[in-house]
Design an enzyme around this catalytic site. Structure first.
Site, mmCIF file in Angstrom:
data_model
loop_
_atom_site.group_PDB
_atom_site.id
_atom_site.type_symbol
_atom_site.label_atom_id
_atom_site.label_comp_id
_atom_site.label_asym_id
_atom_site.label_seq_id
_atom_site.Cartn_x
_atom_site.Cartn_y
_atom_site.Cartn_z
ATOM 1 N N CYS A 1 24.648 37.886 34.672
ATOM 2 C CA CYS A 1 23.977 38.640 33.637
ATOM 3 C C CYS A 1 22.977 39.608 34.183
ATOM 4 O O CYS A 1 22.789 39.744 35.370
ATOM 5 C CB CYS A 1 23.224 37.672 32.752
ATOM 6 S SG CYS A 1 23.428 35.978 33.231
ATOM 7 N N ARG B 1 25.418 45.043 31.840
ATOM 8 C CA ARG B 1 25.587 43.825 32.630
ATOM 9 C C ARG B 1 26.035 42.650 31.771
ATOM 10 O O ARG B 1 26.496 41.641 32.282
ATOM 11 C CB ARG B 1 24.286 43.458 33.339
ATOM 12 C CG ARG B 1 24.026 44.347 34.527
ATOM 13 C CD ARG B 1 22.785 43.945 35.259
ATOM 14 N NE ARG B 1 22.646 44.759 36.462
ATOM 15 C CZ ARG B 1 22.965 44.333 37.680
ATOM 16 N NH1 ARG B 1 23.408 43.122 37.860
ATOM 17 N NH2 ARG B 1 22.838 45.130 38.705
ATOM 18 N N PHE C 1 26.663 37.652 30.438
ATOM 19 C CA PHE C 1 28.090 37.948 30.597
ATOM 20 C C PHE C 1 28.748 36.611 30.895
ATOM 21 O O PHE C 1 28.574 36.047 31.965
ATOM 22 C CB PHE C 1 28.291 38.905 31.765
ATOM 23 C CG PHE C 1 29.728 39.345 31.970
ATOM 24 C CD1 PHE C 1 30.788 38.470 31.809
ATOM 25 C CD2 PHE C 1 30.019 40.657 32.312
ATOM 26 C CE1 PHE C 1 32.092 38.869 31.997
ATOM 27 C CE2 PHE C 1 31.327 41.070 32.510
ATOM 28 C CZ PHE C 1 32.359 40.174 32.356
ATOM 29 N N ASN D 1 20.270 34.309 36.532
ATOM 30 C CA ASN D 1 21.427 35.133 36.840
ATOM 31 C C ASN D 1 22.051 34.529 38.071
ATOM 32 O O ASN D 1 21.542 34.704 39.168
ATOM 33 C CB ASN D 1 20.989 36.575 37.096
ATOM 34 C CG ASN D 1 22.121 37.420 37.622
ATOM 35 O OD1 ASN D 1 23.274 37.006 37.571
ATOM 36 N ND2 ASN D 1 21.818 38.594 38.117
ATOM 37 N N GLY D 2 23.099 33.804 37.873
ATOM 38 C CA GLY D 2 23.725 33.198 39.039
ATOM 39 C C GLY D 2 24.499 31.963 38.676
ATOM 40 O O GLY D 2 24.920 31.797 37.541
ATOM 41 N N GLU E 1 45.390 44.640 52.943
ATOM 42 C CA GLU E 1 44.020 45.132 53.071
ATOM 43 C C GLU E 1 43.794 46.042 54.255
ATOM 44 O O GLU E 1 42.662 46.308 54.618
ATOM 45 C CB GLU E 1 43.029 43.976 53.069
ATOM 46 C CG GLU E 1 43.036 43.102 54.297
ATOM 47 C CD GLU E 1 41.803 42.209 54.332
ATOM 48 O OE1 GLU E 1 41.957 41.003 54.483
ATOM 49 O OE2 GLU E 1 40.684 42.731 54.196
ATOM 50 N N GLN F 1 42.856 34.705 48.387
ATOM 51 C CA GLN F 1 44.245 34.669 48.849
ATOM 52 C C GLN F 1 44.681 33.216 48.867
ATOM 53 O O GLN F 1 43.919 32.357 49.309
ATOM 54 C CB GLN F 1 44.278 35.288 50.248
ATOM 55 C CG GLN F 1 45.642 35.343 50.873
ATOM 56 C CD GLN F 1 45.585 35.981 52.259
ATOM 57 O OE1 GLN F 1 44.591 36.585 52.637
ATOM 58 N NE2 GLN F 1 46.651 35.818 53.008
ATOM 59 N N LYS G 1 44.101 31.055 51.856
ATOM 60 C CA LYS G 1 42.743 30.842 52.381
ATOM 61 C C LYS G 1 41.714 31.368 51.414
ATOM 62 O O LYS G 1 40.934 32.247 51.751
ATOM 63 C CB LYS G 1 42.600 31.520 53.743
ATOM 64 C CG LYS G 1 43.111 32.953 53.744
ATOM 65 C CD LYS G 1 42.909 33.626 55.076
ATOM 66 C CE LYS G 1 43.647 34.954 55.092
ATOM 67 N NZ LYS G 1 43.736 35.566 56.363
ATOM 68 N N GLN H 1 41.755 37.899 58.572
ATOM 69 C CA GLN H 1 41.414 38.132 59.963
ATOM 70 C C GLN H 1 42.592 38.723 60.710
ATOM 71 O O GLN H 1 43.732 38.366 60.474
ATOM 72 C CB GLN H 1 40.915 36.859 60.645
ATOM 73 C CG GLN H 1 41.676 35.595 60.283
ATOM 74 C CD GLN H 1 41.092 34.369 60.977
ATOM 75 O OE1 GLN H 1 41.161 34.236 62.179
ATOM 76 N NE2 GLN H 1 40.517 33.474 60.195
#
Lengths: 515, 1526
Positions: free
Chosen positions: B23, B53, B228, B248-249, B925, B968, B971, B977
């Site tokens: 948020c 937000r 949010f 927020n967290g 990537e 992914q 992993k 990597q």
């Protein structure tokens, strides 16, 4: 693990073969393994694949990447342990297996495969020479007895495993020595018979009884065996020959290849002072025009023997088309084992091969064969061969050897005596190794039809597990079936062909290394 | 205590407990004078400016929640209530959310009133809070509670003690709320503060509550929040603020924290509460969100006497373990308090107020933004963003930002901001915490050596067999640990059968899958940011949380949780007056059979309880007694059972659990033991097994046993940190008992009893199967026959050492090993089927064999979808009636496999194939060669992963879909990597990196620490290419559905749900095997959650993870997938043979290698992939015909066409219950089950449209354009759309520099200048928020304070966190300080800044960074390219620089020229006096610059120079590595 990237640096070096000109003058083994250092390097070529196709390609499921790595690292002792974990007789397969592992090796896609069979033999020879292979009788006996009929690779493997499980095993063999086709079909050039004797001695020391020269069905009734033993294993091979249905087949001088090979092996045995039965009707290639019908390894073994006997000429007729230079036909793409091999030792020794050649008739003089009439055929499998018009030709022949395989086990004898059910192809019906009569089991070629030594050993091992399980149930040592058995039954059944995938069952009909 | 009816969760996969929120948060405080109206209004305005937000659901008018906390407005209330109020402080107001049902409401009110009276307080009366229901959304209105206030006067003792009165109100609230249940929720109940909140948007808040617009409602503090949430289930009470805080967290360790709190309750005692304490238990409201729970505990701690800062420092300690810059008192404080409470770990920005102080703090990682300022007229404003209030520049005294682990505290009584150091020092000096700790804590290393050695054990080989060891355990797992202390790396993902379908007696550990952070919280980086990590742990008993004494630190402190056997002995025989260890045997007699295990487990639990009662405070659960006659209980089962038993008994905290077991041998195993309550583990057999390695020569010559064991212990430590960081957890202490796992395939009763609280959603095996499998494993070491027939003891002692371990098969396929989905047969059949060989093997008959084998054999024995069947009672339709294959093929894509992991040949083959057949390929990537953009080698899907390799504006413009790879399958929670030997010059060029230097992507996207950050990134990418779909790739785990709902609410077009079995080029083995769950579960959960939230209609759902056949496709469609991703299978079609050596660069078929020799061996053709996918599509069609469904659109979401397959007789699968996967959402019929509309348009009000219009002459004609514009924080990604337009028209080269020149004034929103194209110059006079210059692609950005500022620019914050993330080219100048992670993953931009926070230049691979001021800690971590010049005024820089990969170099003349040029330009563009001064005193300044040079970069440059001198005799290096031409 091998050496990371080793396959990029090290070239394949196969068996060290003797000069053909020299080796045709004796009956000794025509090849030997490279020195240990070379074998170690060769082990480093193994890529330790995530999916080791070699391991799948091997009917025994030999832990090839594992022992390749051990050899690479010089740990021969651990290597023989790994090898023996899946293979009772690595010296046999190391000598006479056609190495489906190598044609399945991932490097065979675009490079030379790892020389797996040679490394296998190297491990076995090292173990014998170090004295690591010594009799290891089971620590205790179950008090139960098993009769194994037939001492070919399947029977020997079954006997070895059952003995290790603590059962008292007796092996019945109608010929004068144990080994089956390994002893009487395969020439010494590929497998010197002391090698079988050496292994049999260990088995005997471990407690297995061998009754050679006893023909079950004639000398002793199978029913008697059922009474005397808690279980009977039928490992009698697939010994009814396929025959050539052409005019002139009845002529003298036309023989089944195996009859010839039996005689040649007995001849060599006699030469070496080993006991051997004399031939009733000698077959000789000396000075003759020899034509071998059939392009497999049995045929090749006939050629090599004929050359050693001093044949005028030794020629092989193979109905299949010539293989491409890669040694792979289109219908056996990697990782399938190619149906036939590109070249063999017998050709190096002077034999000749005609590809795409079919026999249409035999002709003779005075009731003895003199000519073979043949023609060219095209096609990829036995089902779609088409004759090439106008390709008929004639070859001189005064010894014709038929080497087109075997159809099924002999029904006369134990099979009929016990009234065993057969499958569609005439083999013993034993889907999970148990035959249709209680306490009777079957494995090897008798159950599957003709196959490889390596398959026979695998059969014997799996059959032994089923027999052991059967016997355990009988003396109440464990419940008849545990959940954990599910997988075992399933894999056993799979190999037995009830869950056919067709794809992996097809194997070459006989054996030859692809060197 | 849920006021509103939540949807029933049991029958489906959706569980409200998985909801996440994040948020915007802000506060406004007035330092001096009385309460003012302005504070409230500014608070509301700040919240409105954080609107972006927050979030809305399907109904755009219904917000996720907004609220405000203010001081109790005494004057106003006095005027409006019809009764007399006592003096301020003498009364309190309860803000009540009441049931809409009259009777229930009356009952609840009565209960509340009765409680007040029972507690001796005086009820004054009720007030209806005026509301404007029309101002909230219809969905919110439908469930709106009645909102009333109850006024209560202090009476009795409380009348004279304001703190006691607050405490009493709390006691009343807890009791009443519990008694009234769902009919009553108290948003606040205090004499000091009141909370107005609800299911609103921040724009609605002020108008909804009439009070908030009242002139008389005044306050000195306003704490606001805009929420949010990932889901939008009706919930008024989940809005923030809570009673003390707005958050927020996300608290990642919540489950553990809650369990530990529960365990603590039996020991709680408080003089202040006295007997009242019993009335408030349990302290943690069951089912509360993480924020609510945090609030609960914070409230308890403060009411019981600790100050707010003190309590926060306990709960969210900064990273102190490895710091040398903290005072002794503070270190002592943290050390002492670590014995009282584990950290509440996770990304957190907490704003708090009790009405007397207000403040904010940030967790140790600093992963949430917070900017603050102080004004001349005495206001302090803190908010998630700068610029939330229009404050004239000349009014600003100073500006700052929340920093990791730091407190910002405003003391209203004192009327000032109290600095972090001051407040902490004050708290830390209250008591001699350090002395206490020194005196009472016992360090493990100080314990005396034991008299006796470890107990003798059975022969090692026997034990290995009995515990189910395989050769792979030694070769694949243990050897790398012993050799290099490193976890083994593997490739190609996990295609193993699920444990619940395995016949191979898998260990109990393999039923548990690690959870990991995705989207709503970031994974952290245990290697590059190791400064925040800690392995420290302790055992002993904990004291009363609400008191403090020296004895509270009676803990046995260990540096890490792995004990070697001798160390365990030390512990076992500890002779100390405080510590008493007792060993409990966790084996049971084999002769009792499988039925014996459960009673044995009960005995173990009872024994644990008894021993604690007798005074033991260290319990060692041991299976050392294993032998011929005794089998081990699975160690995880024993540990979890004891842990939960003791939690239930309330005695858990009186003893620490230590596990002594031969079973654990993987990092995952150790993690699971710790996660279910063990404080330390002695994996004795694993350690003893190093002897096997020594015997086999698998460790370097001369390595002795002790050394090998040390390495193993070290390696496990590293692996542990990796695993817990995946979940965003930094300390082992808070991981302990946190249960960050999902069970797959365990019976609910078993889980509920022994793994309480763990998700287990498909049922599965129970304790009797586990017992049976334990016996079967045991029998490998001690065969039944020998036990029965022989003298087993003698036998066991002598035999076995030459016996072989089973070969394994978990890492490499082995015939007798675990079943794998890819085996020689399936691989060969697939390859044969796509190549026209001979008659025997060519398609489609071979494909049929392949699919039959996959569908009927492998799947049925290994995957959930194999346990499902299609309904056969439906009317089939003819095949011709089914839509053609090409329609189906449009829905196929290949997965993100990077160029770099794959060879160019393989990568292009996939792209060409997908383009030809109408599907889409994915770049992965690693970027893409621009030469491919315009031809059929182009990948339609461009991936954006955390490394941002090759992500330029040009790359993004050339996409049809942009995929944000959050995780992914192979992993999750880790970055990709690419080993150095695969980075050749071509790959390095595309990735803007250095040849030969390995690349590791950061675990998190540094611009996604929360769901609202993801929303911002989606916005950025939309700007970069408004025509492309934006997709988010997630991995299946419990709660993925709610994350997907959040993704939909963040306006993505597309979400991918990956199964745990996805592939990878390189990953730690424990990740490949042990994280994530099958896509069947995640996909079904996603579909159900999206439907329940009415969000399914606007987002496309894709499933991937070992998709192989048409049957897989149909199952996925029925469970809710619109699209289907294939990766491994198409690769196999091109020739991949699952070597699993992608990370070694030795792929013998040229698929996953950059070795030129091996690349030549690549024999794949696009036709192979085309043939394969056509065959899949045709199989799909055939199944569709049999199901009577003509089009894919009609197929999607029809889970009613699936049923569990009763024909499957797998003995272990019997307990599996797939009904929740197949549950049909109770949505209205006719509601779409698939996407039918695009997501809401979000770009319409972008500032850029105006810029684009104005810049047409430049874009089209190349003419110069000069503009000036105002800008505000609500203007986000300014420059993104403009750059997109330029790149589309002009390509990568853009425009000549200086063509477009824009001056902005104001506080720019997030991502200012993101992706700025060449030719554009932005000058911002003001300040910028986070992500400024993100992905800078050649433009120029300058930020300088506005005209009229009076503060010293270089001492104040001018730009936020994560600036220039993933920039590839261009220049940027910041006059002032920047936040954390400045220039992270910069690969080409040149920049000057006047000071940076922690982790500057992290992961940088190219470019130049000049820092003219202070730097935070951990500078240059993971920096492998580019150069940084740091002006080190006081010579202290080296201490803060992470020297692992870099060194300090002399400046060459070229460097000096470069540096001076940049600083001069900085002065020119920003008017910086710092630049002016440095240039003026150049000779003086120059020696103080440290040149930070990565070792690898230096080497690569030298190599390139050498090469260049070979090729060109002049010796001029042509190009430098990773360096775009300027």
């Amino acid at each position: 693990m091998g050496k990371v990237g080793g396959f990029l640096e090290i070239q394949r070096v196969g068996f060290d073969k003797r000069d053909p000109a020299e080796r045709v003058r004796d009956y000794r083994q025509y090849f030997r393994v490279q020195p240990e250092e070379e074998l170690q390097r060769q082990g480093g070529r193994c890529m330790d694949c995530g999916v080791p196709f070699c391991h799948e390609g091997c009917p025994l499921g030999n832990l090839i990447p594992d022992w390749n790595d051990l050899v690479y690292r010089g740990d021969w002792r651990a290597a023989i342990d790994q090898l023996h974990a899946t293979n009772n007789f690595p010296e046999f397969t190391g000598l006479i297996c056609p190495a489906p592992c190598e044609s399945a090796c991932v490097l065979d896609i675009n490079d030379d495969p790892v020389t797996i069979e040679q490394i296998e033999l190297g491990i076995a020879e090292r173990a014998w020479s170090e004295g690591w292979i010594v009799p290891a009788p089971p620590q205790r006996r179950t008090g139960q007895r098993v009769a194994v009929i037939g001492s070919g690779p399947a029977g020997l493997a079954a006997a070895a495993e059952l003995n290790q499980a603590g059962h008292a095993v007796t092996v019945f063999e109608r010929d004068e020595g144990p080994g089956g086709l390994m002893r009487f079909g395969v020439p010494d050039a590929k497998l010197e018979k002391w090698i079988i004797d050496r292994r049999v001695a260990v088995l005997e020391a471990e407690g297995i009884r061998f009754e050679c020269g006893v023909d079950v069905g004639r000398d002793i009734s199978p029913e008697q065996l059922r009474e005397d033993y808690e279980a009977v294993v039928l490992a009698i091979g697939s010994r009814v020959h396929r025959d050539l249905a052409v005019p002139g087949r009845e002529l003298r001088g036309v023989h089944f290849a195996m009859d010839y090979l039996y005689q040649r092996n007995r001849h060599v045995a006699a030469m070496q002072g080993r006991p051997s039965r004399p031939a009733e009707q000698p077959i000789s290639a000396a000075g003759r025009h020899v034509v071998v019908v059939g392009g497999g390894d049995t045929g090749m073994d006939c050629i090599s023997n004929a050359i050693r006997e001093g044949a005028q000429e030794a020629r092989m007729l193979d109905v299949y088309p010539e293989l491409p230079w890669t040694g792979r036909a289109d219908n056996t793409p990697w990782p399938l084992a190619p149906k036939r091999t590109l070249t063999t030792y017998a050709l190096d020794e002077g034999g000749k091969r005609e590809w795409g050649a079919e026999v249409i008739a035999l002709e003779g003089t005075d009731g003895h064969v003199t000519k073979v009439h043949a023609r060219r055929v095209q096609g990829t499998s036995s089902r779609d061969l088409q004759p090439v018009p106008g390709s008929e030709h004639t070859l001189p022949a005064n010894l014709v050897l038929i080497a087109i395989g075997f159809s099924h086990p002999e029904h006369e004898g134990p099979i009929n005596d016990l009234g065993l059910e057969l499958d569609q192809r005439g083999n013993v019906k034993a889907p999970v190794y148990g035959a249709s009569v209680d306490g009777v089991f079957s494995c090897g070629d008798a159950r599957t039809g003709q196959s490889l030594v390596v398959t026979a050993i695998a059969e014997g091992r799996k059959c032994a597990r089923m027999v052991d399980r059967y016997l355990s149930g009988r003396n109440g040592r464990r419940p008849p079936l545990e959940p954990a058995d599910a997988h075992f039954i399933e894999t056993a059944a799979e190999t037995a062909g009830t869950i056919t995938t067709a794809h992996k069952v097809v194997r070459p009909p006989s054996s030859e290394r692809s060197e | 205590m849920s006021l509103c009816s939540q949807p029933a969760a049991a029958a489906r996969l959706y569980d409200p407990a998985n909801e996440h929120d994040a948020c915007g948060v802000a506060f406004v405080a007035r330092l001096h004078g009385g309460p003012s109206r302005e504070v409230v209004e500014r608070g509301l305005l700040a919240n409105e400016n954080l609107f972006h937000r927050g979030a809305q659901g399907a109904d755009p008018e219904t917000g996720d929640g907004a609220g405000i906390l203010v001081q109790l407005p005494d004057a106003f209330l006095r005027a409006v209530v019809p009764f007399d109020l006592p003096a301020p402080g003498g009364y309190g107001a309860a803000m009540c959310f009441l049931s809409r049902d009259d009777e229930k409401r009356a009952n609840a009110q009565r209960l509340l009133v009765e409680t007040v009276e029972a507690e001796g307080q005086e009820v004054l009366g009720w007030r209806d809070v005026p509301i404007n229901p029309e101002r909230c959304g219809s969905a919110a209105r439908a469930v709106m509670p009645r909102i009333r206030q109850l006024f209560v006067a202090a009476a009795g003792a409380e009348a004279h003690d304001p703190d006691a009165f607050e405490r009493k109100l709390y006691v009343i609230r807890r009791q009443a709320a519990r008694a009234a249940g769902a009919a009553l929720y108290l948003a606040s109940f205090s004499s000091r503060t009141v909370v107005y909140k609800g299911m609103l948007t921040s724009l609605q808040l002020g108008d909804f509550f009439g009070d908030l617009r009242e002139e008389a409602v005044t306050s000195r503090v306003a704490l606001v929040h805009s929420r949010f949430s990932t889901n939008t289930f009706p919930s008024w009470e989940l809005a923030h603020p809570y009673r003390l805080l707005a958050h927020n967290g996300e608290i990642n360790t919540l489950m553990g924290n809650v369990n530990w709190m529960r365990a603590r309750e039996s020991q709680l005692a408080s003089d202040l509460f006295g007997d009242d304490l019993a009335k408030v238990l349990p302290t943690v409201t069951p089912g509360g969100s993480d924020s609510a729970t945090l609030d609960n505990v914070l409230e308890l701690l403060t009411l019981a006497g600790r100050s707010l800062p003190h309590a926060l420092m306990m709960m969210i300690p900064e990273a102190w373990e490895q710091r040398d810059d903290l005072s002794d008192e503070l270190r002592g404080f943290y050390a002492f308090h670590s014995c009282l409470m584990e950290p509440w770990d996770g990304p957190a920005a907490v704003a708090f107020s009790d009405g007397r102080v207000v403040g904010a703090t940030l967790d140790r990682n600093g992963l949430r933004p917070g900017r603050w300022l102080e004004t001349r007229d005495g206001y302090v404003v803190m908010a998630s963003e700068a610029g939330v209030l229009p404050i004239p520049e000349e009014m600003i005294v100073r500006k700052g930002r929340l920093q990791p682990g730091k407190l910002l505290l405003v003391d209203l009584d004192a009327g000032r901001i109290v600095e972090d150091a001051e407040v902490k020092q004050r708290v830390a000096s209250q008591r001699p915490y350090g002395d206490w700790f020194e005196k009472c804590a016992v360090h493990f290393d100080d314990l005396p050596e034991p008299a006796r050695g470890p107990a003798p054990t059975e022969p090692r080989r026997r034990l290995q067999l009995a515990f189910g060891y395989s050769q792979e355990d030694l070769k694949v797992l243990l050897a790398p640990l012993a050799n290099t202390a490193a976890e083994p790396t593997g490739s190609m993902g996990n295609d193993l059968a699920l444990a619940v379908l395995s016949d191979r007696q898998p260990s109990l550990f393999s039923y548990f899958k690690q959870l990991f952070a995705q989207v709503t919280n970031p994974p952290i980086d245990p290697i590059r940011e190791s400064v925040v990590m800690s392995l420290g742990t302790g055992v002993g008993s904990e004291g009363n949380l609400l008191a403090e004494s020296p004895e509270h630190s009676h803990q046995l402190v260990m540096r890490q949780p792995i004990l070697r056997s001798a160390e365990l002995q030390k512990l076992r025989h500890v002779s100390h007056d405080v510590f008493r260890a007792h060993t409990i045997d966790i084996t049971w007699p084999v002769k009792e059979g499988a039925d014996g295990m459960e009673p044995a487990l009960e005995r173990v639990c009872a024994q644990a309880h008894d021993r604690i009662a007798q005074g033991a405070n260290i319990l060692i659960l041991s299976d050392r007694a294993v032998g011929p006659q005794r089998a081990p209980i699975p160690s995880l089962l024993a540990t979890a059972a004891v842990h939960h038993h003791l939690v239930r008994e309330g005695t858990r905290l009186r003893a620490g659990l230590v596990v002594e077991s031969g079973e654990p041998r993987e990092i995952h195993h150790i993690c699971a033991l710790l996660g279910y309550g063990a404080s330390a583990v002695n994996p004795y057999l694993m350690l003893d097994s190093v002897q096997d390695l020594i015997d086999a020569g698998m460790v370097p010559e001369g390595t002795d046993r002790a050394e090998a064991k040390r390495q193993v212990v070290k390696g496990i430590g590293k692996g542990l940190l990796k695993v817990l960081s995946k979940m965003g957890i930094s300390t082992v202490q808070s991981y302990c008992g946190a249960q960050i796992f999902e069970a797959v395939g365990l019976e609910p009763e078993l889980v509920e009893r022994h793994f309480t609280g763990t998700a287990s959603r498909i049922g599965g095996v129970g304790i009797e199967v586990l017992a049976r499998e334990a016996l079967e494993r045991h029998a490998r070491g001690y065969p039944v026959r020998e036990r029965v027939l022989a003298d087993a003891d003698r036998d066991a002692a002598t035999a076995g050492e030459r016996e072989l371990l089973p070969p394994g098969g978990l890492y490499m396929w082995r015939r007798d090993g675990e079943r794998r989905m890819w085996d020689p047969e399936t691989i060969a059949l697939l390859q044969h089927s796509v190549r026209a060989n001979g008659d025997d093997t060519s398609s489609p008959q071979t494909y049929e064999r392949f699919s039959r084998l996959v569908n009927e054999e492998n799947s049925r024995h290994g995957m959930l979808r194999g346990l499902l069947r299609f309904r056969d009672d439906v009317e089939p339709i003819p095949l011709e009636a089914v839509e053609p294959a090409r329609e189906i093929l449009k829905r196929f894509s290949t997965g993100g496999m990077s160029l770099g992991a794959l060879s160019p040949e393989a990568h292009e083959t996939l792209a060409v194939a997908m383009n030809r057949l109408g599907g889409q390929s994915n770049t992965g990537e690693g970027g893409e060669d621009p030469r491919r953009f315009a031809d059929e080698r182009r990948s339609a899907i461009k991936q954006v992963a955390s490394g941002r390799f090759g992500v330029t504006i040009d790359y993004l413009v050339n996409s049809d879909q942009i995929q944000i790879k959050m995780a992914q399958g192979a992993k999750p929670g880790e970055g990709g990597q690419l080993p150095g030997h695969k980075v050749d010059s071509y790959i390095a060029k595309l990735r803007h990196s250095t040849p030969g230097v390995g690349l590791i992507s950061p675990p998190p996207h540094h611009d996604i620490y929360s769901i609202e950050d993801l929303k911002q990134l989606i916005y950025d990418l939309r700007c970069a290419n408004p025509r492309a779909r934006v997709s988010v790739k997630l991995v299946s785990e419990v709660g993925v559905g709610t994350v997907a709902a959040g993704v939909a609410k963040a306006n993505a077009d597309h979400v991918t749900i990956s199964g745990h079995d996805g592939g990878t080029g390189a990953s730690p083995q424990s990740s490949i095997q042990s994280a994530g769950v099958p896509w069947e579960i995640g996909l079904a959960e996603t579909q159900q959650t999206l439907l329940a939230n009415d969000l399914r209609s606007r987002i496309l759902v894709e499933a991937d993870g070992q998709m192989r056949t048409g049957r897989d496709v149909v199952v996925a469609a029925l469970l809710g997938a619109d699209e289907f991703g294939f990766s491994t299978a198409p690769l196999i079609a091109t020739g991949c043979i699952m070597m699993r050596v992608c990370h070694l660069n030795t792929c013998p078929v040229g698929v996953a290698t950059q070795d030129p020799v091996l690349r030549k061996r690549f024999a794949g053709k696009p036709e192979h992939v085309i043939n394969y996918l056509f065959l899949v599509a045709e199989e799909t069609r055939a199944i569709m015909a049999s199901l009577g469904v003509a089009t894919m659109d009609e197929l999607i979401g029809r889970s009613d066409l699936l049923a569990p397959d009763e024909a499957i007789e797998h003995w272990k699968a019997r307990g599996v219950d797939l009904s929740r996967i197949l549950a049909i959402s109770d949505v209205e019929p006719g509601k779409p089950r698939r996407r039918v509309q695009p997501p809401p348009k979000v770009l319409d009000d972008a500032l850029d449209w105006e810029l684009i219009d104005a810049c047409q002459p430049a874009i089209e004609g190349g003419r110069q354009v000069r503009l000036e514009r105002p800008v505000r924080n609500v203007h986000r990604t300014v420059g993104g759309l403009l750059s997109s337009a330029i790149a589309r028209r002009r390509g990568a080269a853009g425009l000549p520099e200086g063509t477009i020149d824009v001056i902005f004034r104001g506080s720019a929103g997030q991502s200012f200048g993101a992706g700025l194209a060449p030719g554009v110059t932005f000058t911002l006079r003001g300040e910028a928020n986070d992500y400024a210059g993100k992905g800078l692609s050649g433009g120029v950005v300058a930020v300088r304070p506005p005209e009229g500022h009076t503060y010293v620019a270089q001492d104040n914050v001018v730009v936020g966190n994560v600036v220039l993330y993933g920039a590839t080219a261009g220049r940027a100048f910041f006059r002032g300080l920047a936040g954390e992670r400045f220039a992270v993953r910069n690969s080409g931009a040149w920049t000057v800044v006047e000071g940076v926070g922690d982790h500057g230049c992290e992961y940088m691979t190219g470019g130049r960074v000049v820092v003219l001021g202070p730097t935070g800690r951990n500078f240059a971590a993971g920096m492998s390219g580019g150069v940084a010049y740091v002006l080190d005024e006081d010579g202290s820089f080296e201490r803060r620089c992470n020297m692992e990969l870099v060194g300090f170099d002399e400046l060459s003349p070229l460097d000096v020229r470069e540096l001076r040029g940049l600083i001069a330009e900085h002065g020119r563009r920003t008017g910086s006096p710092v630049a002016e001064r440095v240039i003026a005193d150049w000779e003086l300044a120059l020696p103080r610059f440290k040149k930070v040079m990565p070792h690898d970069y230096k080497r690569a440059l030298a190599e390139l120079a050498e090469e260049a001198s070979r090729t060109s005799p002049e010796g001029e290096p042509a190009v430098t590595a990773g360096e775009p031409a300027r």
